[in-house]
Motif scaffolding. Structure first.
Motif, mmCIF file in Angstrom:
data_model
loop_
_atom_site.group_PDB
_atom_site.id
_atom_site.type_symbol
_atom_site.label_atom_id
_atom_site.label_comp_id
_atom_site.label_asym_id
_atom_site.label_seq_id
_atom_site.Cartn_x
_atom_site.Cartn_y
_atom_site.Cartn_z
ATOM 1 N N UNK A 97 0.897 -1.198 -0.118
ATOM 2 C CA UNK A 97 0.163 -0.026 0.234
ATOM 3 C C UNK A 97 0.931 1.315 -0.054
ATOM 4 N N UNK A 98 1.999 1.210 0.595
ATOM 5 C CA UNK A 98 2.987 2.293 0.647
ATOM 6 C C UNK A 98 3.346 2.658 -1.072
ATOM 7 N N UNK A 99 3.698 1.478 -1.518
ATOM 8 C CA UNK A 99 4.306 1.494 -2.995
ATOM 9 C C UNK A 99 3.086 2.076 -3.839
ATOM 10 N N UNK A 100 1.849 1.693 -3.733
ATOM 11 C CA UNK A 100 0.825 2.081 -4.740
ATOM 12 C C UNK A 100 0.158 3.617 -4.311
ATOM 13 N N UNK B 37 -0.013 5.736 -7.848
ATOM 14 C CA UNK B 37 -0.678 7.099 -7.453
ATOM 15 C C UNK B 37 -0.036 8.190 -8.713
ATOM 16 N N UNK B 38 1.128 7.848 -9.121
ATOM 17 C CA UNK B 38 1.634 8.769 -10.096
ATOM 18 C C UNK B 38 1.022 8.436 -11.533
ATOM 19 N N UNK B 39 0.571 7.126 -11.914
ATOM 20 C CA UNK B 39 0.045 6.609 -12.911
ATOM 21 C C UNK B 39 -1.334 7.189 -13.401
ATOM 22 N N UNK B 40 -2.019 7.618 -12.168
ATOM 23 C CA UNK B 40 -3.424 7.786 -12.455
ATOM 24 C C UNK B 40 -3.724 8.947 -13.321
ATOM 25 N N UNK B 41 -3.004 10.001 -13.666
ATOM 26 C CA UNK B 41 -3.316 11.040 -14.593
ATOM 27 C C UNK B 41 -3.211 10.547 -16.116
ATOM 28 N N UNK B 42 -2.253 9.806 -15.938
ATOM 29 C CA UNK B 42 -2.178 8.912 -17.704
ATOM 30 C C UNK B 42 -3.618 8.414 -18.077
ATOM 31 N N UNK B 43 -3.942 7.504 -17.409
ATOM 32 C CA UNK B 43 -5.384 6.976 -17.495
ATOM 33 C C UNK B 43 -6.328 7.657 -17.855
ATOM 34 N N UNK B 44 -6.437 8.939 -17.144
ATOM 35 C CA UNK B 44 -7.457 10.131 -17.394
ATOM 36 C C UNK B 44 -7.163 10.894 -18.763
ATOM 37 N N UNK B 45 -6.029 11.073 -18.785
ATOM 38 C CA UNK B 45 -5.393 11.906 -20.025
ATOM 39 C C UNK B 45 -5.584 10.878 -21.330
ATOM 40 N N UNK B 46 -5.623 9.715 -20.910
ATOM 41 C CA UNK B 46 -5.753 8.600 -22.386
ATOM 42 C C UNK B 46 -7.252 8.608 -22.431
ATOM 43 N N UNK B 47 -8.166 8.584 -21.380
ATOM 44 C CA UNK B 47 -9.501 8.450 -21.499
ATOM 45 C C UNK B 47 -10.134 9.660 -22.406
ATOM 46 N N UNK B 48 -9.378 10.971 -22.131
ATOM 47 C CA UNK B 48 -9.762 12.209 -22.682
ATOM 48 C C UNK B 48 -9.418 12.080 -24.343
ATOM 49 N N UNK B 49 -8.229 11.544 -24.647
ATOM 50 C CA UNK B 49 -7.561 11.341 -25.764
ATOM 51 C C UNK B 49 -8.762 10.300 -26.624
ATOM 52 N N UNK B 50 -8.681 9.247 -26.144
ATOM 53 C CA UNK B 50 -9.699 8.234 -26.872
ATOM 54 C C UNK B 50 -11.072 8.558 -27.101
ATOM 55 N N UNK B 51 -11.465 9.441 -26.359
ATOM 56 C CA UNK B 51 -12.889 9.976 -26.733
ATOM 57 C C UNK B 51 -13.054 10.891 -27.842
ATOM 58 N N UNK B 52 -11.826 11.442 -28.331
ATOM 59 C CA UNK B 52 -11.719 12.190 -29.705
ATOM 60 C C UNK B 52 -10.963 11.573 -30.562
ATOM 61 N N UNK B 53 -9.930 10.639 -30.470
ATOM 62 C CA UNK B 53 -9.033 10.080 -31.546
ATOM 63 C C UNK B 53 -9.162 8.798 -31.456
#
Length: 244
Positions: free
Chosen positions: A121-124, A130-146
């Motif tokens: 739990x300390x690791x994640x 915790x650092x990767x989370x924005x990547x998935x949000x960014x890709x969700x935004x990208x894939x909605x459009x492209x």
């Protein structure tokens, strides 16, 4: 199979062969250095369980998984983000387990390691997912459009992970590009494969590809800075420096 699909498959095969050969060379080259060999052995466990076994299962069962995911009554972007985070958490189960199995590889826990802590739990929550989370949000935004294919999403996130590792832990990680492409790319391949084809996305061009490459990186860097500001006293590594 189309020419494009053959080229993509050929790329994955060559990447896998390069990873296998270089990892074997390093594995046998470090036999006289027990700490380095322990680290390589831990990494071997990650490659076998996450890349070889996990990646194979993702490809073999992807259509069944796609049907199952698409049947869940949630917005596809929400499912995409949650699926990606879940896979990242599974990958960290493997890495943290490898770190805690240090005695199996001939060293004490903390003498050799591949995670910042022996606590999952300390690791994640402080170092990885915790650092990767924005990547998935960014890709969700990208894939909605492209309409990027799962292959390109896999490759882009793999390269983004490679860059992140190189910035955070040193440029030597660039030589391990094949490993990082697989490790990070497999976190998003299935989520990208399961999204609906009919979502109003348009065919991407070069400018869209540049956006898709840099937007997740930028979001991740800004988020990482915020995390460091929120937890300034939290150690980056919970173990002593590795002594070879």
């Amino acid at each position: 199979m189309s020419i494009s699909q053959r080229l993509k498959t050929g790329f994955i095969v060559l990447l896998g062969l390069y990873l296998s050969l270089t990892w074997l060379l390093v594995y046998f080259a470090t036999r006289e250095d027990r700490v380095s060999h322990a680290i390589i052995s831990m990494g071997s466990g990650l490659l076998l369980l996450w890349v070889a076994l996990g990646g194979s299962c993702m490809v073999l069962f992807r259509d069944r998984i796609k049907t199952c995911v698409q049947s869940i009554p949630l917005n596809w972007q929400v499912k995409f983000i949650l699926f990606g985070i879940s896979l990242a958490m599974i990958e960290e189960v493997i890495t943290t387990t490898m770190t805690n199995l240090a005695p199996l590889f001939g060293v004490a826990v903390g003498e050799a390691y591949i995670t910042a802590s022996a606590s999952y739990f300390d690791v994640i929550l402080h170092h990885s997912v915790i650092v990767f989370v924005p990547w998935f949000f960014a890709w969700a935004w990208i894939l909605k459009r492209y309409d990027f294919s799962p292959f390109w999403v896999f490759l882009f996130l793999g390269l983004q992970g490679l860059i992140g590792e190189s910035i955070a832990f040193g440029a030597q990680n660039l030589s391990q590009f094949a490993m990082w492409i697989f490790v990070y790319g497999l976190m998003i391949y299935l989520p990208a494969y399961t999204i609906p084809a009919e979502r109003g996305a348009r065919k991407p061009n070069l400018l869209h590809a540049i956006l898709a490459f840099f937007l997740p990186l930028l979001s991740g860097f800004l988020w990482a800075i915020l995390i460091n500001l929120l937890f300034p006293s939290h150690p980056s590594i919970h173990f002593p420096p590795i002594q070879n």
